[in-house]
Design a protein around this motif. Structure first.
Motif, PDB file in Angstrom:
ATOM      1  N   ASN A 164       0.805  -1.214   0.000  1.00 34.03           N
ATOM      2  CA  ASN A 164       0.000   0.000   0.000  1.00 34.03           C
ATOM      3  C   ASN A 164       0.840   1.267   0.000  1.00 34.03           C
ATOM      4  O   ASN A 164       0.315   2.345   0.175  1.00 34.03           O
ATOM      5  CB  ASN A 164      -0.995   0.013   1.161  1.00 34.03           C
ATOM      6  CG  ASN A 164      -0.415  -0.499   2.444  1.00 34.03           C
ATOM      7  OD1 ASN A 164       0.788  -0.488   2.615  1.00 34.03           O
ATOM      8  ND2 ASN A 164      -1.255  -0.954   3.323  1.00 34.03           N
ATOM      9  N   GLU A 165       2.119   1.149  -0.211  1.00 33.11           N
ATOM     10  CA  GLU A 165       3.049   2.259  -0.402  1.00 33.11           C
ATOM     11  C   GLU A 165       2.902   3.363   0.645  1.00 33.11           C
ATOM     12  O   GLU A 165       2.761   4.529   0.322  1.00 33.11           O
ATOM     13  CB  GLU A 165       2.910   2.824  -1.813  1.00 33.11           C
ATOM     14  CG  GLU A 165       3.230   1.798  -2.875  1.00 33.11           C
ATOM     15  CD  GLU A 165       3.129   2.357  -4.275  1.00 33.11           C
ATOM     16  OE1 GLU A 165       3.143   3.586  -4.434  1.00 33.11           O
ATOM     17  OE2 GLU A 165       3.054   1.558  -5.208  1.00 33.11           O
ATOM     18  N   ILE A 166       2.957   2.988   1.912  1.00 33.14           N
ATOM     19  CA  ILE A 166       2.872   3.950   3.004  1.00 33.14           C
ATOM     20  C   ILE A 166       4.280   4.350   3.427  1.00 33.14           C
ATOM     21  O   ILE A 166       5.140   3.504   3.633  1.00 33.14           O
ATOM     22  CB  ILE A 166       2.114   3.350   4.205  1.00 33.14           C
ATOM     23  CG1 ILE A 166       0.665   3.129   3.829  1.00 33.14           C
ATOM     24  CG2 ILE A 166       2.218   4.257   5.417  1.00 33.14           C
ATOM     25  CD1 ILE A 166      -0.136   2.449   4.909  1.00 33.14           C
ATOM     26  N   ASP A 167       4.483   5.654   3.555  1.00 32.10           N
ATOM     27  CA  ASP A 167       5.752   6.190   4.040  1.00 32.10           C
ATOM     28  C   ASP A 167       5.478   6.945   5.332  1.00 32.10           C
ATOM     29  O   ASP A 167       5.023   8.084   5.308  1.00 32.10           O
ATOM     30  CB  ASP A 167       6.360   7.125   2.999  1.00 32.10           C
ATOM     31  CG  ASP A 167       7.680   7.722   3.437  1.00 32.10           C
ATOM     32  OD1 ASP A 167       8.189   7.329   4.503  1.00 32.10           O
ATOM     33  OD2 ASP A 167       8.201   8.579   2.711  1.00 32.10           O
ATOM     34  N   PRO A 168       5.731   6.328   6.497  1.00 33.86           N
ATOM     35  CA  PRO A 168       5.413   6.956   7.779  1.00 33.86           C
ATOM     36  C   PRO A 168       6.253   8.188   8.118  1.00 33.86           C
ATOM     37  O   PRO A 168       6.046   8.802   9.140  1.00 33.86           O
ATOM     38  CB  PRO A 168       5.663   5.859   8.815  1.00 33.86           C
ATOM     39  CG  PRO A 168       5.922   4.626   8.077  1.00 33.86           C
ATOM     40  CD  PRO A 168       6.209   4.969   6.669  1.00 33.86           C
ATOM     41  N   SER A 169       7.174   8.566   7.260  1.00 30.75           N
ATOM     42  CA  SER A 169       7.963   9.769   7.527  1.00 30.75           C
ATOM     43  C   SER A 169       7.234  11.042   7.087  1.00 30.75           C
ATOM     44  O   SER A 169       7.680  12.141   7.383  1.00 30.75           O
ATOM     45  CB  SER A 169       9.330   9.675   6.845  1.00 30.75           C
ATOM     46  OG  SER A 169       9.189   9.674   5.444  1.00 30.75           O
ATOM     47  N   THR A 170       6.095  10.890   6.403  1.00 23.59           N
ATOM     48  CA  THR A 170       5.297  12.041   5.978  1.00 23.59           C
ATOM     49  C   THR A 170       4.018  12.132   6.800  1.00 23.59           C
ATOM     50  O   THR A 170       3.588  11.152   7.409  1.00 23.59           O
ATOM     51  CB  THR A 170       4.911  11.920   4.492  1.00 23.59           C
ATOM     52  OG1 THR A 170       4.042  10.795   4.323  1.00 23.59           O
ATOM     53  CG2 THR A 170       6.135  11.746   3.602  1.00 23.59           C
ATOM     54  N   LYS A 171       3.402  13.309   6.817  1.00 22.57           N
ATOM     55  CA  LYS A 171       2.149  13.482   7.556  1.00 22.57           C
ATOM     56  C   LYS A 171       1.059  12.560   7.020  1.00 22.57           C
ATOM     57  O   LYS A 171       0.349  11.919   7.778  1.00 22.57           O
ATOM     58  CB  LYS A 171       1.667  14.929   7.464  1.00 22.57           C
ATOM     59  CG  LYS A 171       2.474  15.894   8.266  1.00 22.57           C
ATOM     60  CD  LYS A 171       1.911  17.289   8.151  1.00 22.57           C
ATOM     61  CE  LYS A 171       2.740  18.266   8.947  1.00 22.57           C
ATOM     62  NZ  LYS A 171       2.174  19.624   8.883  1.00 22.57           N
ATOM     63  N   THR A 172       0.931  12.503   5.709  1.00 21.11           N
ATOM     64  CA  THR A 172      -0.074  11.634   5.089  1.00 21.11           C
ATOM     65  C   THR A 172       0.219  10.176   5.392  1.00 21.11           C
ATOM     66  O   THR A 172      -0.689   9.395   5.676  1.00 21.11           O
ATOM     67  CB  THR A 172      -0.115  11.858   3.563  1.00 21.11           C
ATOM     68  OG1 THR A 172      -0.338  13.248   3.311  1.00 21.11           O
ATOM     69  CG2 THR A 172      -1.197  11.032   2.906  1.00 21.11           C
ATOM     70  N   GLY A 173       1.469   9.789   5.349  1.00 20.88           N
ATOM     71  CA  GLY A 173       1.864   8.415   5.649  1.00 20.88           C
ATOM     72  C   GLY A 173       1.529   8.020   7.077  1.00 20.88           C
ATOM     73  O   GLY A 173       1.069   6.911   7.337  1.00 20.88           O
ATOM     74  N   ARG A 174       1.758   8.938   8.026  1.00 19.15           N
ATOM     75  CA  ARG A 174       1.427   8.650   9.426  1.00 19.15           C
ATOM     76  C   ARG A 174      -0.077   8.500   9.608  1.00 19.15           C
ATOM     77  O   ARG A 174      -0.539   7.647  10.363  1.00 19.15           O
ATOM     78  CB  ARG A 174       1.989   9.739  10.339  1.00 19.15           C
ATOM     79  CG  ARG A 174       3.488   9.633  10.527  1.00 19.15           C
ATOM     80  CD  ARG A 174       4.011  10.575  11.588  1.00 19.15           C
ATOM     81  NE  ARG A 174       3.824  11.978  11.239  1.00 19.15           N
ATOM     82  CZ  ARG A 174       4.656  12.701  10.520  1.00 19.15           C
ATOM     83  NH1 ARG A 174       5.760  12.158  10.058  1.00 19.15           N
ATOM     84  NH2 ARG A 174       4.410  13.970  10.272  1.00 19.15           N
ATOM     85  N   MET A 175      -0.851   9.327   8.903  1.00 16.83           N
ATOM     86  CA  MET A 175      -2.306   9.219   8.983  1.00 16.83           C
ATOM     87  C   MET A 175      -2.768   7.865   8.422  1.00 16.83           C
ATOM     88  O   MET A 175      -3.559   7.163   9.044  1.00 16.83           O
ATOM     89  CB  MET A 175      -2.985  10.346   8.208  1.00 16.83           C
ATOM     90  CG  MET A 175      -4.500  10.279   8.246  1.00 16.83           C
ATOM     91  SD  MET A 175      -5.295  11.449   7.146  1.00 16.83           S
ATOM     92  CE  MET A 175      -4.898  10.748   5.558  1.00 16.83           C
ATOM     93  N   MET A 176      -2.238   7.499   7.268  1.00 12.14           N
ATOM     94  CA  MET A 176      -2.602   6.222   6.651  1.00 12.14           C
ATOM     95  C   MET A 176      -2.137   5.050   7.510  1.00 12.14           C
ATOM     96  O   MET A 176      -2.843   4.057   7.629  1.00 12.14           O
ATOM     97  CB  MET A 176      -1.985   6.115   5.245  1.00 12.14           C
ATOM     98  CG  MET A 176      -2.575   7.075   4.252  1.00 12.14           C
ATOM     99  SD  MET A 176      -4.356   6.841   4.030  1.00 12.14           S
ATOM    100  CE  MET A 176      -4.377   5.222   3.301  1.00 12.14           C
ATOM    101  N   LEU A 177      -0.980   5.165   8.116  1.00 12.12           N
ATOM    102  CA  LEU A 177      -0.467   4.131   9.013  1.00 12.12           C
ATOM    103  C   LEU A 177      -1.444   3.883  10.138  1.00 12.12           C
ATOM    104  O   LEU A 177      -1.800   2.742  10.427  1.00 12.12           O
ATOM    105  CB  LEU A 177       0.904   4.546   9.564  1.00 12.12           C
ATOM    106  CG  LEU A 177       1.473   3.666  10.680  1.00 12.12           C
ATOM    107  CD1 LEU A 177       1.864   2.315  10.110  1.00 12.12           C
ATOM    108  CD2 LEU A 177       2.641   4.340  11.320  1.00 12.12           C
ATOM    109  N   GLY A 178      -1.901   4.944  10.768  1.00  8.00           N
ATOM    110  CA  GLY A 178      -2.857   4.817  11.861  1.00  8.00           C
ATOM    111  C   GLY A 178      -4.171   4.210  11.426  1.00  8.00           C
ATOM    112  O   GLY A 178      -4.730   3.322  12.101  1.00  8.00           O
TER     113      GLY A 178
END
Length: 55
Positions: free
Chosen positions: A34-48
């Motif tokens: 799902n190409e999530i990058d937790p180093s970005t704001k959007t990535g952290r939101m999607m991670l959660g």
């Protein structure tokens, strides 16, 4: 790299703690499916969101 972000733990807290621990150790996390990058704001939101759904 992980196949899916929910493979990092059994609960939301497990996933978030694992990602945080890896980042503190200087390791970047990348989810292949799902190409999530937790180093970005959007990535952290999607991670959660995805970790919550996986739980």
């Amino acid at each position: 790299m992980v196949w899916r972000i929910d493979r990092l733990g059994r609960s939301l807290i497990d996933v978030l703690n694992t990602v945080k621990s890896l980042q503190q150790a200087g390791i970047s996390v990348h989810s292949v499916s799902n190409e999530i990058d937790p180093s970005t704001k959007t990535g952290r939101m999607m991670l959660g969101m995805l970790a919550t759904l996986a739980e």
